[in-house]
Design a protein around this motif. Sequence first.
Motif, PDB file in Angstrom:
ATOM      1  N   TRP A   1       0.875  -1.183   0.000  1.00 47.64           N
ATOM      2  CA  TRP A   1       0.000   0.000   0.000  1.00 47.64           C
ATOM      3  C   TRP A   1       0.904   1.223   0.000  1.00 47.64           C
ATOM      4  O   TRP A   1       1.426   1.631   1.022  1.00 47.64           O
ATOM      5  CB  TRP A   1      -0.883  -0.075   1.247  1.00 47.64           C
TER       6      TRP A   1
ATOM      7  N   SER B   1      -4.041   5.805  -4.233  1.00 49.54           N
ATOM      8  CA  SER B   1      -5.400   6.041  -4.758  1.00 49.54           C
ATOM      9  C   SER B   1      -5.947   7.417  -4.357  1.00 49.54           C
ATOM     10  O   SER B   1      -6.720   8.018  -5.083  1.00 49.54           O
ATOM     11  CB  SER B   1      -6.370   4.927  -4.325  1.00 49.54           C
ATOM     12  N   SER B   2      -5.510   7.953  -3.209  1.00 53.33           N
ATOM     13  CA  SER B   2      -6.054   9.236  -2.736  1.00 53.33           C
ATOM     14  C   SER B   2      -5.227  10.433  -3.204  1.00 53.33           C
ATOM     15  O   SER B   2      -5.684  11.573  -3.136  1.00 53.33           O
ATOM     16  CB  SER B   2      -6.090   9.253  -1.201  1.00 53.33           C
TER      17      SER B   2
ATOM     18  N   HIS C   1      -8.343   8.107   5.706  1.00 51.47           N
ATOM     19  CA  HIS C   1      -9.215   7.843   4.552  1.00 51.47           C
ATOM     20  C   HIS C   1     -10.575   8.550   4.690  1.00 51.47           C
ATOM     21  O   HIS C   1     -11.319   8.640   3.719  1.00 51.47           O
ATOM     22  CB  HIS C   1      -9.430   6.331   4.378  1.00 51.47           C
TER      23      HIS C   1
ATOM     24  N   TYR D   1     -11.306   9.768  -3.236  1.00 50.74           N
ATOM     25  CA  TYR D   1     -11.295   8.488  -3.961  1.00 50.74           C
ATOM     26  C   TYR D   1     -12.294   8.565  -5.098  1.00 50.74           C
ATOM     27  O   TYR D   1     -13.478   8.343  -4.917  1.00 50.74           O
ATOM     28  CB  TYR D   1     -11.655   7.340  -3.010  1.00 50.74           C
ATOM     29  N   LYS D   2     -11.829   8.954  -6.266  1.00 49.14           N
ATOM     30  CA  LYS D   2     -12.750   9.134  -7.401  1.00 49.14           C
ATOM     31  C   LYS D   2     -12.649   7.958  -8.348  1.00 49.14           C
ATOM     32  O   LYS D   2     -11.622   7.339  -8.445  1.00 49.14           O
ATOM     33  CB  LYS D   2     -12.402  10.436  -8.124  1.00 49.14           C
TER      34      LYS D   2
END
Lengths: 144, 144
Positions: A77, A82-83, A113, A143-144
């Motif tokens: 991770w 992702s963010s 998150h 988070y799109k």
Amino acid sequence: MSSLFKQRESAAVGEGHAWLEVQAALKMNTEGLIPAIAQQYDTKEVLMMAWMNSESLSETVATGRVCYWSRSRSKLWRKGESSGQEQHLKEMRFDCDGDTILLFVDQTGPACHTGRRDCFYNVLQGDEVVVDREPIIDPKDLYK
Amino acid sequence: MSSLFKQRESAAVGEGHAWLEVQAALKMNTEGLIPAIAQQYDTKEVLMMAWMNSESLSETVATGRVCYWSRSRSKLWRKGESSGQEQHLKEMRFDCDGDTILLFVDQTGPACHTGRRDCFYNVLQGDEVVVDREPIIDPKDLYK
């Protein structure tokens, strides 16, 4: 306790061991993981706690970008992948018995998150636990 | 993730749950333990990381004196009971998914059994890990 860390308990300031030797002496749990605390290097806020395995630790040291092991997703991770909210490593420390890592990081935006700056927004007040921080970014935009 | 903590992710500032309900929703590991980070409340130094079980957590909240679970001795560990270096609780926080505790404490003297103020005196510098702090009390004087 590992003899390397035991030996270092009485070491003088400045005494060193090779990184690879120290890494090999770290005490991972039965899942091969070690807890890592991320602290913002300048404000000293504790942002989060997550887990590293040997591979994520090596990658973090090699790249300077913090990489954990996601227990829920069972994979590396790279914080922010992702963010977009990355953690850059400023300093890495190990505790007296070699079973916890302290990371001084520079965190872009929220570490949590939920969009909050840090994960510790639940505070005990009397006989209640209260939320005391708002998101700095809407999690829908993270988070799109 | 526990539904209580999931629900709190989007809670407004000031929203509370009863402490006993939150305590019951905390995610202990397979040994019934949860990691607790101790941070000096005023200087924000991270002093140590240790483990709590449900009993040590309840005792800490009830007494305001930090009590861990000693994994090596398999018993409650009232911080300072043998060294005299106590930790007094200023604030207790829980992270977003309820599997880590952050304690703001007031630590008398050294938190580390080596006599150092904190446990994180092993710092990565280049390809070496170096000791960068001296004991503030000789450990021989801590445990008589």
